[in-house]
Design an enzyme around this catalytic site. Structure first.
Site, PDB file in Angstrom:
ATOM      1  N   GLY A  22      72.998 -83.274  50.525  1.00  0.00           N
ATOM      2  CA  GLY A  22      73.204 -81.933  50.014  1.00  0.00           C
ATOM      3  C   GLY A  22      73.702 -81.035  51.132  1.00  0.00           C
ATOM      4  O   GLY A  22      73.433 -81.289  52.309  1.00  0.00           O
ATOM      5  N   GLN A  54      75.164 -73.208  55.378  1.00  0.00           N
ATOM      6  CA  GLN A  54      75.139 -74.205  56.441  1.00  0.00           C
ATOM      7  C   GLN A  54      76.499 -74.404  57.103  1.00  0.00           C
ATOM      8  O   GLN A  54      76.577 -75.020  58.161  1.00  0.00           O
ATOM      9  CB  GLN A  54      74.620 -75.541  55.914  1.00  0.00           C
ATOM     10  CG  GLN A  54      73.148 -75.503  55.534  1.00  0.00           C
ATOM     11  CD  GLN A  54      72.693 -76.852  55.050  1.00  0.00           C
ATOM     12  OE1 GLN A  54      72.831 -77.190  53.885  1.00  0.00           O
ATOM     13  NE2 GLN A  54      72.163 -77.645  55.979  1.00  0.00           N
ATOM     14  N   CYS A  59      67.079 -81.817  57.511  1.00  0.00           N
ATOM     15  CA  CYS A  59      68.119 -80.849  57.183  1.00  0.00           C
ATOM     16  C   CYS A  59      69.244 -81.005  58.187  1.00  0.00           C
ATOM     17  O   CYS A  59      68.993 -81.144  59.389  1.00  0.00           O
ATOM     18  CB  CYS A  59      67.528 -79.437  57.237  1.00  0.00           C
ATOM     19  SG  CYS A  59      68.719 -78.129  56.894  1.00  0.00           S
ATOM     20  N   LEU A  60      70.485 -80.969  57.715  1.00  0.00           N
ATOM     21  CA  LEU A  60      71.627 -81.116  58.608  1.00  0.00           C
ATOM     22  C   LEU A  60      71.698 -79.987  59.627  1.00  0.00           C
ATOM     23  O   LEU A  60      72.247 -80.172  60.710  1.00  0.00           O
ATOM     24  CB  LEU A  60      72.925 -81.190  57.798  1.00  0.00           C
ATOM     25  CG  LEU A  60      73.049 -82.387  56.852  1.00  0.00           C
ATOM     26  CD1 LEU A  60      74.335 -82.296  56.040  1.00  0.00           C
ATOM     27  CD2 LEU A  60      72.974 -83.698  57.606  1.00  0.00           C
ATOM     28  N   HIS A  83      65.527 -77.875  47.812  1.00  0.00           N
ATOM     29  CA  HIS A  83      65.839 -77.731  49.243  1.00  0.00           C
ATOM     30  C   HIS A  83      67.126 -76.916  49.419  1.00  0.00           C
ATOM     31  O   HIS A  83      67.160 -75.961  50.202  1.00  0.00           O
ATOM     32  CB  HIS A  83      65.984 -79.118  49.877  1.00  0.00           C
ATOM     33  CG  HIS A  83      66.366 -79.085  51.319  1.00  0.00           C
ATOM     34  ND1 HIS A  83      65.487 -79.383  52.330  1.00  0.00           N
ATOM     35  CD2 HIS A  83      67.547 -78.791  51.939  1.00  0.00           C
ATOM     36  CE1 HIS A  83      66.100 -79.275  53.499  1.00  0.00           C
ATOM     37  NE2 HIS A  83      67.360 -78.920  53.285  1.00  0.00           N
ATOM     38  N   GLU A  84      68.184 -77.288  48.698  1.00  0.00           N
ATOM     39  CA  GLU A  84      69.469 -76.585  48.838  1.00  0.00           C
ATOM     40  C   GLU A  84      69.374 -75.164  48.291  1.00  0.00           C
ATOM     41  O   GLU A  84      69.951 -74.235  48.864  1.00  0.00           O
ATOM     42  CB  GLU A  84      70.593 -77.364  48.146  1.00  0.00           C
ATOM     43  CG  GLU A  84      70.861 -78.735  48.733  1.00  0.00           C
ATOM     44  CD  GLU A  84      71.077 -78.754  50.237  1.00  0.00           C
ATOM     45  OE1 GLU A  84      71.622 -77.772  50.798  1.00  0.00           O
ATOM     46  OE2 GLU A  84      70.695 -79.752  50.878  1.00  0.00           O
ATOM     47  N   HIS A 105      68.167 -72.693  50.767  1.00  0.00           N
ATOM     48  CA  HIS A 105      69.192 -72.207  51.701  1.00  0.00           C
ATOM     49  C   HIS A 105      69.867 -70.943  51.165  1.00  0.00           C
ATOM     50  O   HIS A 105      70.195 -70.037  51.935  1.00  0.00           O
ATOM     51  CB  HIS A 105      70.260 -73.277  51.948  1.00  0.00           C
ATOM     52  CG  HIS A 105      69.883 -74.296  52.961  1.00  0.00           C
ATOM     53  ND1 HIS A 105      69.632 -73.992  54.287  1.00  0.00           N
ATOM     54  CD2 HIS A 105      69.737 -75.645  52.856  1.00  0.00           C
ATOM     55  CE1 HIS A 105      69.340 -75.098  54.947  1.00  0.00           C
ATOM     56  NE2 HIS A 105      69.384 -76.111  54.106  1.00  0.00           N
TER      57      HIS A 105
END
Length: 192
Positions: free
Chosen positions: A45, A50, A101-102, A143-144, A147
């Site tokens: 994701g 991000q 997380c990226l 999660h996304e 953000h």
């Protein structure tokens, strides 16, 4: 095109994002670039903040989880674009799962989230959709979605765990971490 992923500590990750409409400039290209960026980083994701864009958009391809989970085949082919999403309902038992997380590389922690979620959103054609998701699909969406609200998975950790991670998080914001994808670090010292 692969874009740099914004690292922990950048203010864009703490902003509540703005809604967009179909006139948003180069939205189709942005979506393609987000998928390219996510795949290059081996993510499932990626939210627009991000990559430094504070709009209500995220992309998901949870297919890699289907390879790991023979029981949950709902993840196979679960590739979607979420524009202006609204979580209508979170329900079921909260359950723990090791999340990463990226934007926060090399840190994985157990996070508790609801097992089921109902989300309303616009797809890549700006057509309204509403789906109910369970298990890992629900988790990835939550999660996304966080953000887009300016929240990170580390916000869901207890005070002791946060204190233990502080030096690692500070190091990430300074670029003192090795990753296999392009990143933008907010406190990285410029090389002269």
């Amino acid at each position: 095109m692969k874009l740099p992923i914004v690292a922990y500590g950048d203010p864009v990750l703490r902003k509540k994002t703005a809604e967009i409409d179909e006139d948003y400039p180069q939205i189709k290209e942005l979506i393609v670039n987000m998928f390219d960026t996510m795949y290059a980083a081996n993510g499932v994701g990626l939210a627009a903040p991000q990559i430094g864009v504070p709009i209500r958009l995220f992309v998901i391809d949870a297919s890699p989880f289907a390879e790991d989970d023979d029981e949950d085949q709902s993840l196979k082919g679960f590739k979607k674009v979420f524009i202006n999403p609204i979580i209508v309902e979170e329900k079921g038992e909260k359950w723990g799962f090791s999340e990463g997380c990226l934007s926060i590389p090399d840190i994985n922690e157990e996070v508790f989230r609801y097992s089921d979620v109902v989300i309303n959103y616009l797809d890549e054609n700006f057509e309204e959709q509403e789906i109910e998701l369970k298990g890992l699909a629900a988790r990835v969406v939550q999660h996304e979605y966080d953000h887009l609200e300016g929240k990170l998975f580390t916000d869901k950790l207890g005070p002791l765990k946060k204190a233990m991670l502080k030096s690692k998080l500070d190091a990430i914001s300074k670029g003192m971490v090795r990753v296999g994808y392009k990143m933008k670090f907010p406190l990285e010292k410029k090389k002269r």
